[in-house]
Design a protein around this motif. Structure first.
Motif, PDB file in Angstrom:
ATOM      1  N   ALA A 259       8.844   2.610  -2.742  1.00 48.46           N
ATOM      2  CA  ALA A 259       9.782   2.963  -3.769  1.00 48.46           C
ATOM      3  C   ALA A 259       9.152   2.887  -5.159  1.00 48.46           C
ATOM      4  O   ALA A 259       9.275   3.841  -6.036  1.00 48.46           O
ATOM      5  CB  ALA A 259      11.097   2.554  -3.625  1.00 48.46           C
ATOM      6  N   ASP A 260       8.571   1.711  -5.381  1.00 44.10           N
ATOM      7  CA  ASP A 260       7.854   1.288  -6.600  1.00 44.10           C
ATOM      8  C   ASP A 260       6.844   2.370  -6.842  1.00 44.10           C
ATOM      9  O   ASP A 260       6.590   2.732  -8.275  1.00 44.10           O
ATOM     10  CB  ASP A 260       7.232  -0.092  -6.811  1.00 44.10           C
ATOM     11  N   ALA A 261       6.103   2.694  -5.921  1.00 46.72           N
ATOM     12  CA  ALA A 261       4.656   3.352  -6.060  1.00 46.72           C
ATOM     13  C   ALA A 261       5.198   4.928  -6.545  1.00 46.72           C
ATOM     14  O   ALA A 261       4.378   5.695  -7.373  1.00 46.72           O
ATOM     15  CB  ALA A 261       3.813   3.473  -4.948  1.00 46.72           C
ATOM     16  N   ALA A 262       6.267   5.076  -5.981  1.00 48.55           N
ATOM     17  CA  ALA A 262       6.840   6.726  -6.284  1.00 48.55           C
ATOM     18  C   ALA A 262       7.670   6.729  -7.376  1.00 48.55           C
ATOM     19  O   ALA A 262       8.192   7.951  -7.703  1.00 48.55           O
ATOM     20  CB  ALA A 262       7.530   7.506  -4.897  1.00 48.55           C
TER      21      ALA A 262
ATOM     22  N   ALA B 186     -22.526  -4.551  -5.233  1.00 43.79           N
ATOM     23  CA  ALA B 186     -21.891  -4.832  -3.838  1.00 43.79           C
ATOM     24  C   ALA B 186     -22.258  -3.580  -2.890  1.00 43.79           C
ATOM     25  O   ALA B 186     -22.402  -2.268  -3.686  1.00 43.79           O
ATOM     26  CB  ALA B 186     -20.541  -5.140  -3.570  1.00 43.79           C
ATOM     27  N   ALA B 187     -22.060  -3.476  -1.722  1.00 42.69           N
ATOM     28  CA  ALA B 187     -22.449  -2.513  -0.811  1.00 42.69           C
ATOM     29  C   ALA B 187     -21.073  -1.536  -0.757  1.00 42.69           C
ATOM     30  O   ALA B 187     -21.079  -0.527  -0.126  1.00 42.69           O
ATOM     31  CB  ALA B 187     -22.958  -2.898   0.634  1.00 42.69           C
ATOM     32  N   GLY B 188     -20.036  -2.224  -0.993  1.00 42.86           N
ATOM     33  CA  GLY B 188     -18.580  -1.817  -0.853  1.00 42.86           C
ATOM     34  C   GLY B 188     -17.627  -2.470  -1.425  1.00 42.86           C
ATOM     35  O   GLY B 188     -17.862  -3.438  -1.939  1.00 42.86           O
ATOM     36  N   VAL B 189     -16.455  -1.944  -1.081  1.00 44.35           N
ATOM     37  CA  VAL B 189     -15.302  -2.599  -1.686  1.00 44.35           C
ATOM     38  C   VAL B 189     -14.041  -2.941  -0.804  1.00 44.35           C
ATOM     39  O   VAL B 189     -13.985  -2.506   0.336  1.00 44.35           O
ATOM     40  CB  VAL B 189     -14.511  -1.677  -2.934  1.00 44.35           C
ATOM     41  N   MET B 190     -13.326  -3.999  -1.111  1.00 36.97           N
ATOM     42  CA  MET B 190     -12.085  -4.038  -0.334  1.00 36.97           C
ATOM     43  C   MET B 190     -10.861  -4.148  -1.098  1.00 36.97           C
ATOM     44  O   MET B 190     -10.892  -4.747  -2.281  1.00 36.97           O
ATOM     45  CB  MET B 190     -12.149  -5.763   0.148  1.00 36.97           C
ATOM     46  N   VAL B 191      -9.799  -3.491  -0.558  1.00 35.79           N
ATOM     47  CA  VAL B 191      -8.797  -3.004  -1.316  1.00 35.79           C
ATOM     48  C   VAL B 191      -7.488  -3.966  -0.711  1.00 35.79           C
ATOM     49  O   VAL B 191      -7.145  -3.773   0.336  1.00 35.79           O
ATOM     50  CB  VAL B 191      -8.462  -1.865  -1.354  1.00 35.79           C
ATOM     51  N   GLY B 192      -6.764  -4.803  -1.626  1.00 33.71           N
ATOM     52  CA  GLY B 192      -5.636  -5.509  -0.969  1.00 33.71           C
ATOM     53  C   GLY B 192      -4.437  -5.010  -1.698  1.00 33.71           C
ATOM     54  O   GLY B 192      -3.823  -3.566  -1.371  1.00 33.71           O
ATOM     55  N   ARG B 193      -3.622  -5.755  -2.640  1.00 32.59           N
ATOM     56  CA  ARG B 193      -2.501  -5.349  -3.047  1.00 32.59           C
ATOM     57  C   ARG B 193      -2.146  -4.008  -3.497  1.00 32.59           C
ATOM     58  O   ARG B 193      -1.096  -3.503  -3.420  1.00 32.59           O
ATOM     59  CB  ARG B 193      -2.102  -6.304  -4.325  1.00 32.59           C
ATOM     60  N   ALA B 194      -3.292  -3.160  -4.096  1.00 32.11           N
ATOM     61  CA  ALA B 194      -3.072  -1.997  -4.602  1.00 32.11           C
ATOM     62  C   ALA B 194      -2.652  -1.153  -3.480  1.00 32.11           C
ATOM     63  O   ALA B 194      -2.200   0.242  -3.544  1.00 32.11           O
ATOM     64  CB  ALA B 194      -4.234  -1.251  -5.400  1.00 32.11           C
ATOM     65  N   ALA B 195      -2.854  -1.322  -2.087  1.00 27.33           N
ATOM     66  CA  ALA B 195      -2.419  -0.465  -0.827  1.00 27.33           C
ATOM     67  C   ALA B 195      -1.108  -0.478  -0.412  1.00 27.33           C
ATOM     68  O   ALA B 195      -0.633   0.116   0.379  1.00 27.33           O
ATOM     69  CB  ALA B 195      -3.646  -0.800   0.224  1.00 27.33           C
ATOM     70  N   ARG B 196      -0.389  -1.726  -1.029  1.00 31.33           N
ATOM     71  CA  ARG B 196       1.081  -1.842  -0.861  1.00 31.33           C
ATOM     72  C   ARG B 196       1.932  -0.645  -1.432  1.00 31.33           C
ATOM     73  O   ARG B 196       1.755  -0.309  -2.397  1.00 31.33           O
ATOM     74  CB  ARG B 196       1.617  -2.964  -1.384  1.00 31.33           C
ATOM     75  N   GLY B 197       2.435   0.069  -0.324  1.00 29.59           N
ATOM     76  CA  GLY B 197       3.220   1.234  -0.830  1.00 29.59           C
ATOM     77  C   GLY B 197       2.351   2.543  -0.960  1.00 29.59           C
ATOM     78  O   GLY B 197       2.768   3.653  -1.439  1.00 29.59           O
TER      79      GLY B 197
END
Ligand SMILES: Cc1cc2nc3c(=O)[nH]c(=O)nc-3n(C[C@H](O)[C@H](O)[C@H](O)COP(=O)(O)O)c2cc1C
Length: 340
Positions: free
Chosen positions: A302-305, A233-244
């Motif tokens: 909070a979860d991410a940290a 692919a030419a690029g990526v799309m990021v969803g759930r991992a960007a929460r927090g």
């Protein structure tokens, strides 16, 4: 293919290529209903995400001027890189919604052909359109014919494991004017189970005449590189991992462009970021709804940290903006010690 369509595809493909060239390798924040609202998209853009996509906007609601639909499509200043996603099943209603969204200033309009939710697919919208390729095509033609901005498409590998219809549908979509395709490496029936099949994204899109974004389970730079290698692919799309972690797509974009990767904020910088996001949500939604909407984001931060459970719970049950802001330094300073 009619000459007019070919010319249009050339123009919009050039527009998207310019956008990507300006902003490095295409990295987009995925549309997520209830998450990628204007405050979150602004934050992600400010943290280096090249392209952000709105929550899906119900086309029928948009054409009657629904307040919620307009809020979901809201752009704000400095948001030219915003893609507004529309969903629906009626070609004329989708076309009218696209016109209205373009009038609001959307840089790109995306057609939702991937949402697996029953209330959406039951109405033959979202990924339900994968079972009705002729309707899907009529929608694409109507939307592409209605607006001058590029029109893109987001979909899945297919309805179920029998995915034979998807590749021809994508070819027809491109012929009808779609300028970029995002493919989530799961079928509709898989919902979110298993792992996204990035190689299958490559097989479904091989030879497609427009750029492809690969989507699904991309949670960092290594996964982004692996997804690109497996899919071509030419690029990526990021969803759930960007929460927090609203800085994550920006970090991936920097890494793929060979630029230094900005560090994830910690300590005081993280407190400031969360406080600013919280204030922006209250300003956007109003105090009461804002406090409720903000809770899920506080939980993800909070979860991410790695915030300890008692502090996390205090943050999520705080009844006022002042209470939240008073807790943030303790919560995130503690998390830094916890992480170390
Ligand atoms: C809460 C939530 C809401 C979503 N809303 C939308 C949406 O409005 N439109 C859409 O095309 N996809 C939507 N998606 C799907 C995501 O855009 C993305 O395709 C999917 O989550 C896989 O990518 P990921 O593994 O990076 O999260 C949503 C996903 C989640 C988790």
């Amino acid at each position: 293919m009619p000459r007019a369509s070919r010319t249009r595809i050339g123009q919009v493909a050039a527009l998207l290529a310019d956008l990507d060239a300006e902003q490095g390798r295409a990295v987009a924040l995925a549309p997520m209903a209830g998450i990628t609202d204007l405050p979150f998209r602004r934050l992600a853009l400010g943290l280096g995400t090249p392209v952000v996509v709105s929550e899906m906007v119900a086309s029928a609601e948009m054409v009657v001027g629904g307040v919620q639909a307009r809020a979901r499509a809201a752009l704000g200043l400095g948001c030219a890189a915003t893609v507004v996603q529309i969903a629906g099943r009626d070609p004329q209603v989708m076309a009218e919604a696209a016109r209205r969204v373009a009038d609001l200033g959307a840089g790109v309009i995306d057609i939702n052909m991937g949402c697996p939710a029953r209330k959406v697919t039951g109405g033959a919208a979202g990924s339900g359109l994968l079972r009705d390729p002729d309707r899907a095509l009529r929608i694409i033609e109507a939307v592409a014919g209605a607006v001058a901005v590029p029109v893109t498409l987001k979909t899945r590998l297919g309805w179920d494991d029998d995915c034979a219809t998807v590749a021809p549908l994508l070819d027809r979509a491109v012929a009808a004017g779609v300028a970029r395709v995002t493919l989530h490496g799961r079928t509709r029936c898989a919902f979110y189970t298993g792992h996204a099949d990035w190689a299958a994204v490559g097989r479904r899109t091989a030879g497609l005449a427009v750029p492809v974004l690969v989507n699904g389970d991309i949670d960092g730079v290594a996964a982004a590189r692996a997804a690109l290698a497996a899919s071509g692919a030419a690029g990526v799309m990021v969803g759930r991992a960007a929460r927090g972690r609203p800085w994550l797509p920006g970090q991936i974009a920097a890494a793929l462009a060979g630029r230094p990767v900005p560090a994830a904020p910690t300590g005081g910088a993280l407190v400031d970021l969360v406080a600013g996001h919280h204030a922006a949500m209250l300003a956007f939604y109003g105090r009461d709804l804002g406090l409720r909407v903000a809770r899920k984001h506080l939980g993800w931060y909070a979860d991410a940290a790695g915030v300890p459970a008692a502090l996390r719970s205090a943050l999520l049950t705080a009844g006022s903006e002042g209470e939240v802001h008073a807790l943030l330094p303790r919560a995130f300073a503690a998390s830094e010690r916890h992480a170390a």
